[in-house]
Enzyme design. Structure first.
Site, PDB file in Angstrom:
ATOM      1  N   SER A 185       0.860  -1.187   0.000  1.00 30.62           N
ATOM      2  CA  SER A 185       0.000   0.000   0.000  1.00 30.62           C
ATOM      3  C   SER A 185       0.899   1.242   0.000  1.00 30.62           C
ATOM      4  CB  SER A 185      -0.950  -0.022   1.201  1.00 30.62           C
ATOM      5  OG  SER A 185      -1.832   1.079   1.174  1.00 30.62           O
ATOM      6  N   THR A 186       0.834   2.068   1.036  1.00 29.06           N
ATOM      7  CA  THR A 186       1.614   3.302   1.084  1.00 29.06           C
ATOM      8  C   THR A 186       3.105   2.992   0.963  1.00 29.06           C
ATOM      9  OG1 THR A 186      -0.035   4.215   2.583  1.00 29.06           O
ATOM     10  CG2 THR A 186       2.061   5.385   2.422  1.00 29.06           C
ATOM     11  N   ASP A 243      -4.690  -4.767   6.175  1.00 27.88           N
ATOM     12  CA  ASP A 243      -5.183  -5.622   5.098  1.00 27.88           C
ATOM     13  C   ASP A 243      -4.126  -6.666   4.764  1.00 27.88           C
ATOM     14  OD1 ASP A 243      -6.771  -6.589   2.984  1.00 27.88           O
ATOM     15  OD2 ASP A 243      -5.768  -5.270   1.537  1.00 27.88           O
ATOM     16  N   MET A 254      -0.185   1.116   5.135  1.00 26.81           N
ATOM     17  CA  MET A 254      -0.906   1.412   6.367  1.00 26.81           C
ATOM     18  C   MET A 254      -2.071   0.447   6.533  1.00 26.81           C
ATOM     19  SD  MET A 254      -2.891   4.929   5.370  1.00 26.81           S
ATOM     20  CE  MET A 254      -4.213   4.960   4.156  1.00 26.81           C
ATOM     21  N   HIS A 265      -2.821  -1.238  -3.027  1.00 25.85           N
ATOM     22  CA  HIS A 265      -3.960  -0.339  -2.838  1.00 25.85           C
ATOM     23  C   HIS A 265      -3.813   0.889  -3.730  1.00 25.85           C
ATOM     24  CE1 HIS A 265      -4.481  -2.006   1.537  1.00 25.85           C
ATOM     25  NE2 HIS A 265      -4.878  -2.861   0.612  1.00 25.85           N
TER      26      HIS A 265
END
Length: 346
Positions: free
Chosen positions: A169-170, A288, A285, A196
């Site tokens: 993600s991030t 998930d 973050m 994401h």
């Protein structure tokens, strides 16, 4: 009734956009959460560079297309002088997606699309500031760690995995690049990735990764047969699964807040491949993937998590580590080497 004040000093935000409408819209949205305060705004990149140095905000939201100096050039100059985290504000067009991927390559922590209503802005601001502050704290002697919920044996796999599953993600695009660039063109297994991102941006990321990596990287479409030496990126805004050795792309049905979801992808891999999976959790973050990676681990998969020092945000890898799923926790620069070792390529 008085508005409840945060217990600590609010996070100081510099908002950069050449549109007065967008500056006001972002400012109003940020001020809905008392944890944040917009301390100033800037109308172009040159002004942003000067104000970043003068007021030293905790975080910056940065438009891309601006007069005098664009967001990419401003980002380069800010990061050359400071560690202030920058979140890009991107138009949701093909050109905007391509430029956003460039910004993430250069060191932007994350981005939000202008057309998205800023749903995740507060969460992203808080995550990137918290991660930056954590990296800047002086090292102290750690307290004794609690016993893990699940033992982490150093297992020896007797057969090569048949599938690699990656969640991110991030900070994920740069981490993915570091990992995938270490793999040879003839890599002997398919790789499936849940990163994401909103629609359109995953296609731009896949193209960039394919351009800079020896292996082929594509945005997954429905019903693609999995091929060795190919990495399949789940399309933004959709759910990504592996079913009978093929990619399955479908609209979300409330399975997860994230689209694509690492949990959904990992659970489908657990059903189809059992323990013949190498699962990698990269920076991001939230949590998930913790549930899905747990199912993979229970089925005999080998799980690697990125370490805190090299993660932009140590959320998703931390969740996997703390629930006892991770067989190894490694710096991102060592993960590609570990993958090659698992496949007998090192």
């Amino acid at each position: 009734m008085l508005k409840q004040q945060p217990a600590t000093q609010p996070i100081r935000v510099l908002v950069v956009d050449d549109s007065s409408f967008m500056r006001n819209a972002i400012t109003r949205h940020i001020h809905r959460d008392a944890r944040f305060r917009v301390v100033d705004t800037a109308t172009n990149g040159r002004e942003a560079v000067a104000k970043a140095e003068q007021i030293k905000p905790d975080v910056i939201t940065m438009d891309v297309e601006m007069p005098e100096m664009n967001g990419l050039d401003a980002l380069k100059q800010i990061l050359a002088k400071s560690s202030i985290p920058v979140i890009m504000v991107s138009s949701q067009t093909d050109a905007g997606a391509k430029t956003t991927i460039q910004a993430l390559q250069l060191g932007a922590m994350d981005f939000i699309p202008k057309a998205g209503g800023f749903e995740q802005l507060h969460e992203k601001l808080h995550a990137v500031v918290g991660a930056t502050r954590a990296r800047q704290r002086p090292m102290v002697a750690p307290s004794p760690a609690p016993a893990p919920r699940r033992a982490l044996p150093m297992r020896v796999t007797h057969s090569k995995p048949k599938l690699v599953v990656i969640g991110s993600s991030t900070g994920g695009p740069r981490a993915l690049c570091q990992v995938l660039q270490g793999l040879p063109k003839n890599f002997p297994a398919p790789i499936v990735i849940a990163q994401h991102m909103p629609p359109q941006f995953t296609a731009a990321m896949a193209k960039w990764l394919s351009d800079v990596c020896a292996i082929s990287v594509v945005e997954a479409a429905d019903d693609m047969p999995l091929q060795p030496g190919v990495a399949y990126v789940g399309p933004g805004g959709m759910m990504f699964r592996i079913v009978n050795g093929k990619t399955k792309i479908s609209p979300a049905q409330g399975e997860s807040l994230y689209k694509p979801s690492v949990d959904v992808l990992a659970e489908s891999a657990a059903s189809g491949y059992g323990g013949q999976v190498l699962a990698i959790m990269l920076t991001g973050m939230g949590n998930d993937g913790a549930k899905g990676f747990g199912k993979l681990k229970d089925g005999g998969a080998f799980v690697v998590a990125q370490d805190q020092a090299t993660s932009s945000v140590w959320g998703m890898p931390r969740a996997v580590t703390e629930n006892g799923c991770a067989d190894e926790v490694l710096p991102v620069g060592d993960i590609g080497k570990r993958i090659k070792t698992m496949f007998g390529l090192a």
